[in-house]
Design a protein around this motif. Structure first.
Motif, PDB file in Angstrom:
ATOM      1  N   GLN A  15      41.384 -41.160 -26.659  1.00 16.48           N
ATOM      2  CA  GLN A  15      40.032 -41.708 -26.700  1.00 16.48           C
ATOM      3  C   GLN A  15      39.053 -40.810 -25.958  1.00 16.48           C
ATOM      4  N   LEU A  16      39.499 -40.243 -24.838  1.00 13.67           N
ATOM      5  CA  LEU A  16      38.652 -39.289 -24.119  1.00 13.67           C
ATOM      6  C   LEU A  16      38.398 -38.060 -24.982  1.00 13.67           C
ATOM      7  N   GLU A  17      39.417 -37.576 -25.648  1.00 12.16           N
ATOM      8  CA  GLU A  17      39.247 -36.415 -26.528  1.00 12.16           C
ATOM      9  C   GLU A  17      38.227 -36.712 -27.624  1.00 12.16           C
ATOM     10  N   GLU A  18      38.353 -37.893 -28.239  1.00 11.85           N
ATOM     11  CA  GLU A  18      37.437 -38.251 -29.328  1.00 11.85           C
ATOM     12  C   GLU A  18      35.995 -38.344 -28.826  1.00 11.85           C
ATOM     13  N   PHE A  19      35.814 -38.971 -27.674  1.00 10.88           N
ATOM     14  CA  PHE A  19      34.469 -39.104 -27.113  1.00 10.88           C
ATOM     15  C   PHE A  19      33.899 -37.728 -26.796  1.00 10.88           C
ATOM     16  N   THR A  20      34.723 -36.855 -26.227  1.00 14.85           N
ATOM     17  CA  THR A  20      34.252 -35.522 -25.838  1.00 14.85           C
ATOM     18  C   THR A  20      33.853 -34.700 -27.052  1.00 14.85           C
ATOM     19  N   ARG A  21      34.597 -34.818 -28.131  1.00 16.77           N
ATOM     20  CA  ARG A  21      34.294 -34.025 -29.325  1.00 16.77           C
ATOM     21  C   ARG A  21      32.934 -34.376 -29.928  1.00 16.77           C
ATOM     22  N   ARG A  22      32.499 -35.606 -29.781  1.00 19.40           N
ATOM     23  CA  ARG A  22      31.210 -35.973 -30.355  1.00 19.40           C
ATOM     24  C   ARG A  22      30.074 -35.911 -29.331  1.00 19.40           C
ATOM     25  N   SER A  23      30.360 -35.364 -28.160  1.00 18.27           N
ATOM     26  CA  SER A  23      29.344 -35.284 -27.108  1.00 18.27           C
ATOM     27  C   SER A  23      28.543 -33.992 -27.209  1.00 18.27           C
ATOM     28  N   ALA A  24      27.291 -34.072 -26.785  1.00 20.29           N
ATOM     29  CA  ALA A  24      26.421 -32.898 -26.783  1.00 20.29           C
ATOM     30  C   ALA A  24      26.477 -32.153 -25.461  1.00 20.29           C
ATOM     31  N   LEU A  25      26.796 -32.870 -24.387  1.00 15.29           N
ATOM     32  CA  LEU A  25      26.732 -32.302 -23.039  1.00 15.29           C
ATOM     33  C   LEU A  25      27.983 -32.675 -22.257  1.00 15.29           C
ATOM     34  N   LEU A  26      28.572 -31.688 -21.576  1.00 19.85           N
ATOM     35  CA  LEU A  26      29.690 -31.911 -20.669  1.00 19.85           C
ATOM     36  C   LEU A  26      29.272 -31.370 -19.310  1.00 19.85           C
ATOM     37  N   VAL A  27      29.373 -32.193 -18.268  1.00 18.76           N
ATOM     38  CA  VAL A  27      28.931 -31.791 -16.934  1.00 18.76           C
ATOM     39  C   VAL A  27      30.081 -31.925 -15.939  1.00 18.76           C
ATOM     40  N   ASN A  28      30.412 -30.824 -15.283  1.00 21.73           N
ATOM     41  CA  ASN A  28      31.416 -30.873 -14.221  1.00 21.73           C
ATOM     42  C   ASN A  28      30.738 -31.136 -12.887  1.00 21.73           C
ATOM     43  N   CYS A  29      31.047 -32.283 -12.286  1.00 19.54           N
ATOM     44  CA  CYS A  29      30.495 -32.639 -10.977  1.00 19.54           C
ATOM     45  C   CYS A  29      31.586 -32.664  -9.909  1.00 19.54           C
ATOM     46  N   THR A  30      32.699 -31.988 -10.170  1.00 19.72           N
ATOM     47  CA  THR A  30      33.798 -31.925  -9.205  1.00 19.72           C
ATOM     48  C   THR A  30      33.830 -30.541  -8.567  1.00 19.72           C
ATOM     49  N   PRO A  31      34.600 -30.357  -7.475  1.00 19.48           N
ATOM     50  CA  PRO A  31      34.723 -29.032  -6.863  1.00 19.48           C
ATOM     51  C   PRO A  31      35.691 -28.108  -7.591  1.00 19.48           C
ATOM     52  N   VAL A  32      36.295 -28.567  -8.701  1.00 16.94           N
ATOM     53  CA  VAL A  32      37.256 -27.744  -9.423  1.00 16.94           C
ATOM     54  C   VAL A  32      36.580 -26.440  -9.862  1.00 16.94           C
ATOM     55  N   GLY A  33      37.166 -25.322  -9.462  1.00 16.16           N
ATOM     56  CA  GLY A  33      36.607 -24.023  -9.813  1.00 16.16           C
ATOM     57  C   GLY A  33      35.714 -23.426  -8.753  1.00 16.16           C
ATOM     58  N   MET A  34      35.375 -24.186  -7.713  1.00 15.06           N
ATOM     59  CA  MET A  34      34.528 -23.659  -6.646  1.00 15.06           C
ATOM     60  C   MET A  34      35.268 -22.578  -5.869  1.00 15.06           C
TER      61      MET A  34
END
Length: 290
Positions: free
Chosen positions: A187-206
């Protein structure tokens, strides 16, 4: 030149040595010709209350607040703006004659960045937000209030994601869903595929922080999407790398840092911020070209 009349501003966080805010704000203050200085403060968690009291006691005119104190600082303040109350987080404190008021310019800063620098309308389609902390709260509400039709909040602690989604829905009327940080969630995959914007608000990758895979199939973020990482150090994050590889438009948090700083500076001083001077200084700090 610092003297007895210099007005002090700053930033509180832990860690804070990586922050580009001091360079950006000091460049702006020089450009404006005002006798001010902006310095970093790194109090330990158990000393946060004393640090905030020090703002009042020392006559520090204002500070920005960064991780991990955007929510923790609230009980130590005298009052909050409507935005800060709604977001449940503070990234800017103003000291007016000893009264400390908490503001939040994170959400409006991101909206301004999306519109000004990426010509992106939040009403374009659904958005996925990774994380449920102070920045995520501000961004989720700001997106909903700016026309985003539907939101998903993804977090390791599902209860926190659910609480944020419910708050956004109650405060704005925008449909909001919560997902656990689980790469196998269809369900997360399906929602993400139809989304226009993805925002990372976590420290992952910092820089110096966590290295972890996002709970997404390898082809996401993808073409037709904007992958926005609120992390800006390093300037090209793992989230951006995977998005660019898949054909997405990618951005780091420098533009959000710029515009939240612009709004904070204008709140503190009442002067129009020199936006391009601040932008140039941020890019200078990263060592990359604009």
């Amino acid at each position: 030149m610092i003297n007895g009349k210099t007005v002090v501003y700053g930033i509180i966080g832990n860690p804070v040595a990586h922050s580009f805010s001091p360079a950006m704000h000091n460049a702006a203050m020089r450009e404006l010709g005002i006798n001010c200085v902006y310095v970093p403060f790194c109090p330990p968690p158990e000393k946060l209350g004393e640090a905030v009291a020090g703002i009042r006691a020392l006559g520090i005119a204002g500070v920005n607040v960064t991780v991990p104190y955007k929510e923790a600082v609230i009980p130590h303040l005298d009052e909050l703006t409507g935005e800060a109350k709604l977001y449940g987080a503070v990234n800017t404190i103003i000291n007016r004659r000893g009264v400390l008021t908490g503001h939040n310019t994170d959400g409006p800063g991101l909206i301004k960045a999306l519109r000004e620098d990426y010509q992106f309308d939040p009403g374009k389609g659904p958005a996925v937000i990774f994380g449920a902390g102070g920045a995520a709260r501000a961004i989720a509400v700001a997106l909903a209030r700016s026309g985003c039709p539907e939101l998903a909040v993804v977090n390791r602690r599902f209860e926190k994601a659910l609480k944020l989604a419910e708050m956004v829905a109650a405060a704005t009327g925008t449909q909001a869903r919560a997902f656990h940080w689980d790469a196998g969630d269809r369900q997360l995959e399906e929602f993400t595929r139809r989304s226009a914007l993805l925002v990372n608000c976590t420290p992952v990758g910092m820089a110096g922080g966590a290295v972890e895979e996002f709970p997404l199939p390898g082809d996401l973020p993808g073409k037709g999407q904007l992958a926005y990482d609120t992390v800006y150090n390093p300037p090209r994050t793992p989230f951006m790398v995977r998005g660019a590889r898949n054909g997405a438009v990618v951005a780091n948090g420098l533009s959000m840092l710029l515009y939240q700083g612009v709004l904070a500076l204008e709140e503190w001083t009442g002067l129009a911020a020199p936006v391009e001077v601040m932008r140039r200084e941020l890019y200078k700090q990263t060592g990359i070209s604009e």
